[in-house]
Write a protein that holds these residues in place. Structure first.
Motif, PDB file in Angstrom:
ATOM      1  N   PHE A   1       0.810  -1.230   0.000  1.00 29.43           N
ATOM      2  CA  PHE A   1       0.000   0.000   0.000  1.00 29.43           C
ATOM      3  C   PHE A   1       0.841   1.276   0.000  1.00 29.43           C
ATOM      4  O   PHE A   1       0.297   2.363  -0.165  1.00 29.43           O
TER       5      PHE A   1
ATOM      6  N   THR B   1      -4.919   1.657  -7.928  1.00 30.88           N
ATOM      7  CA  THR B   1      -5.910   0.710  -7.410  1.00 30.88           C
ATOM      8  C   THR B   1      -5.607  -0.699  -7.926  1.00 30.88           C
ATOM      9  O   THR B   1      -5.013  -0.872  -8.976  1.00 30.88           O
TER      10      THR B   1
ATOM     11  N   VAL C   1      -7.561   2.808   2.617  1.00 31.51           N
ATOM     12  CA  VAL C   1      -6.856   1.882   1.724  1.00 31.51           C
ATOM     13  C   VAL C   1      -7.817   1.130   0.814  1.00 31.51           C
ATOM     14  O   VAL C   1      -7.450   0.126   0.215  1.00 31.51           O
ATOM     15  N   ILE C   2      -9.070   1.600   0.697  1.00 32.02           N
ATOM     16  CA  ILE C   2     -10.003   1.053  -0.285  1.00 32.02           C
ATOM     17  C   ILE C   2     -10.680   2.215  -0.998  1.00 32.02           C
ATOM     18  O   ILE C   2     -10.762   3.322  -0.463  1.00 32.02           O
TER      19      ILE C   2
ATOM     20  N   ALA D   1      -8.607  -2.185  -3.685  1.00 35.57           N
ATOM     21  CA  ALA D   1      -7.692  -1.504  -2.778  1.00 35.57           C
ATOM     22  C   ALA D   1      -7.165  -0.211  -3.402  1.00 35.57           C
ATOM     23  O   ALA D   1      -7.138  -0.044  -4.621  1.00 35.57           O
TER      24      ALA D   1
ATOM     25  N   LEU E   1      -5.066 -10.020   3.645  1.00 34.53           N
ATOM     26  CA  LEU E   1      -5.470  -9.399   2.386  1.00 34.53           C
ATOM     27  C   LEU E   1      -4.559  -9.920   1.264  1.00 34.53           C
ATOM     28  O   LEU E   1      -3.341  -9.903   1.396  1.00 34.53           O
TER      29      LEU E   1
ATOM     30  N   THR F   1     -10.138 -10.346   0.898  1.00 35.98           N
ATOM     31  CA  THR F   1      -9.843 -10.247   2.326  1.00 35.98           C
ATOM     32  C   THR F   1     -10.563 -11.336   3.105  1.00 35.98           C
ATOM     33  O   THR F   1     -11.671 -11.746   2.752  1.00 35.98           O
TER      34      THR F   1
ATOM     35  N   VAL G   1      -8.429  -6.951  -4.525  1.00 36.83           N
ATOM     36  CA  VAL G   1      -7.929  -7.773  -3.414  1.00 36.83           C
ATOM     37  C   VAL G   1      -9.041  -8.667  -2.885  1.00 36.83           C
ATOM     38  O   VAL G   1     -10.235  -8.421  -3.097  1.00 36.83           O
TER      39      VAL G   1
ATOM     40  N   ASP H   1      -3.554  -9.815  -2.856  1.00 33.11           N
ATOM     41  CA  ASP H   1      -3.628  -9.129  -4.157  1.00 33.11           C
ATOM     42  C   ASP H   1      -4.003 -10.164  -5.227  1.00 33.11           C
ATOM     43  O   ASP H   1      -3.265 -11.127  -5.464  1.00 33.11           O
TER      44      ASP H   1
END
Length: 567
Positions: free
Chosen positions: A77, A129, A93-94, A122, A152, A134, A132, A154
């Motif tokens: 991030f 962006t 972070v989203i 994300a 989380l 989670t 992701v 990717d």
């Protein structure tokens, strides 16, 4: 005195109880300190382990403020520990579009609900962006929720792989749908689970009317029993070929050949059959007519022979004539049989070629591309510069080979397909193709001018393919132009044209433009397989038209084409 003794004894009892309480408290304090030490050690081990994971690990309080993230999360991030210490909320972070859903998920997780995996988009610190996945659980202490802990992942590569698979499936489906032969599959109960358009045409109905229906509905009981007998062969793992009489939705009977292959699961279990259907109704009719002609001819020969017996003077001449006639008939029959056999062989060879291109060639190409990518990712830092350069060229040429296969298949389909002529407005087709190319080349500054563009009588799908290739060609060869311009219109004598102000070429090489795999530029200068203009020429000639080009080096090129008026 007695009272004093009683009070003294009571006081001693209280002192003894107090000592016991102090001892218990000391023991409890030691146990608490031991538990806290163990907890701290456990948390240290958890965080050491978390920093080793390739996924992002995080913890939050009940308000969603991040209280801990592992090393991978910082890298993923773009945040630092100092930023985290100053305060970072998980909503940062989203992307904003996912905030409401994320807050609802947080409420449910803090209530102890297991939501499983959740897909979000994300947002990096730099604004980039990526997708992701989670997995989040509530943190419980003293029977109360104090925050959340999760992992989380990717999934960018997975999404790209899924998109690649989807595109591959679409290409495969397009290939199957454009085949002249019927392609279908049935389960172990002879119920259709797939059918292409050619299959629907053979049965005289739509694809929707076939899928989910049993083959029994399209045959007589005797014919269906024949199918079941052939299924026994396929359950033994063998393919079979047989003729079958079917009944279409309109009640008409047709005769087809079925080439059927078993579908076997990974466990070796029979799951159904894949079939290739070919309508031979007309062929059988022609064979019957030929048989009838032969019988009539034989009857004629008998009649002529009888007459010749009565005419002794011309018997030998007539017999000789009949022998010549019989030889001609036999030669004609043999030529017809040879022609049918050659046609069948050609079709089978074409099918075999398409299958080979689609599967046998693509499979090793994918393997080469995949293994070379793995080799680069895992060992590029251990290989020499020359070795890495060779790996780059392997992957580049693999992609180039895949493009050649795609273009060759497209060229083959255009050669075999039938025209579906209708009056077509070319304006929306040209605009749609141009807009799509602009999306694929967002960095390009390119303009298009459309002059008069009268409607044409043509096959809409094929003309769209022609414009895709012509406009793609113009996009490619105007790449070096500061003010790229494409002009499209129609001359007074009925020639449509596509003109660009790109690099152009010397007209002495004009005869190479429409040759398969003929290119005037190296692949390093301009990518391509050299098939696009061959496809355009084949489409135009299939419409009974003509195409030619005029060009000049560094002054662009203009392609003119006409279409036969199908009125």
């Amino acid at each position: 005195m007695k009272k004093i003794d009683e009070e003294k004894e009571q006081l001693l009892d209280e002192i003894a109880q107090l000592k016991e309480r102090i001892t218990e408290l000391e023991k409890s304090e030691l146990e608490r300190e031991s538990s806290e030490t163990a907890l701290l050690e456990s948390e240290d081990k958890f965080r050491e382990l978390a920093d080793m994971l390739p996924q992002a690990v995080y913890e939050t309080d009940t308000e969603g403020n991040l209280t801990y993230v592992n090393r991978q999360a910082f890298e993923m991030f773009g945040y630092t520990q100092e930023m985290l210490d100053e305060g970072v909320n998980f909503l940062q972070v989203i992307i904003p579009d996912d905030h409401e859903r994320a807050l609802e998920n947080t409420r449910n997780i803090l209530q102890g609900k297991d939501l499983g995996s959740i897909e979000l988009t994300a947002l990096r610190k730099d604004g980039a962006t990526f997708p992701v996945l989670t997995y989040t659980n509530v943190i419980i202490r003293n029977n109360n929720p104090v925050g959340m802990r999760g992992i989380l992942i990717d999934i960018t590569e997975r999404m790209q792989a899924e998109d690649t698979i989807k595109k591959s499936e679409e290409k495969y489906r397009t290939l199957v749908e454009n085949l002249e032969e019927g392609i279908c599959s049935v389960d172990d109960n002879e119920t259709f689970i797939f059918a292409n358009q050619a299959t629907a045409d053979i049965f005289g109905c739509s694809k929707e009317e076939i899928i989910g229906k049993s083959l029994k509905e399209f045959t007589t009981p005797e014919a269906f029993q024949q199918v079941l007998n052939e299924t026994i062969i396929r359950k033994e793992g063998r393919s079979s070929r047989f003729e079958l009489e079917i009944i279409g939705r309109n009640g008409g009977k047709r005769l087809i050949t079925v080439t059927s292959t078993p579908i076997i699961s990974e466990k070796g279990e029979f799951q159904g059959s894949l079939g290739i259907l070919r309508d031979i109704t007309r062929q059988k009719k022609e064979e019957g007519e030929l048989r009838s002609h032969r019988e009539n001819l034989e009857e004629l020969v008998k009649k002529r022979t009888s007459e010749l017996e009565k005419q002794k003077d011309s018997v030998m001449k007539m017999m000789k004539s009949l022998e010549f006639l019989a030889e001609d008939v036999n030669e004609a029959r043999q030529e017809l049989a040879d022609s049918n056999r050659l046609l069948l062989t050609a079709n089978e060879d074409l099918n075999s070629f398409s299958h080979s291109v689609s599967h046998d060639l693509r499979a090793p190409l994918r393997a080469i591309d995949g293994f070379s990518q793995i080799l680069y990712e895992d060992y590029h830092d251990k290989l020499s510069e020359d070795a890495n350069e060779l790996l780059f060229h392997i992957r580049k040429n693999t992609k180039y080979m895949n493009q050649l296969i795609n273009d060759l298949l497209a060229f083959s389909r255009i050669t075999r397909g039938q025209l579906n002529i209708s009056e077509t407005d070319l304006m929306p087709i040209v605009q749609d193709v141009f807009d799509e190319l602009k999306k694929q080349n967002p960095e390009r500054q390119i303009e298009m001018e459309i002059d008069k563009l009268p409607p044409a009588f043509c096959d809409t799908g094929l003309i769209r393919i022609a414009f895709v290739n012509l406009l793609s060609n113009a996009f490619k060869f105007t790449r070096r132009c500061e003010n790229a311009l494409i002009k499209i219109g129609c001359t007074d004598d009925g020639f449509y044209y596509v003109k660009d102000n790109g690099v152009g070429f010397d007209m002495k090489y004009a005869d190479k433009i429409f040759g398969v795999f003929q290119r005037l530029h190296s692949n390093e200068e301009f990518e391509g397989s050299g098939v696009g203009m061959s496809i355009v020429q084949r489409i135009i000639r299939k419409h009974g038209g003509d195409i030619h080009v005029e060009a000049e080096v560094d002054k662009g090129a203009v392609f003119y084409f006409s279409l036969k008026p199908f009125i």
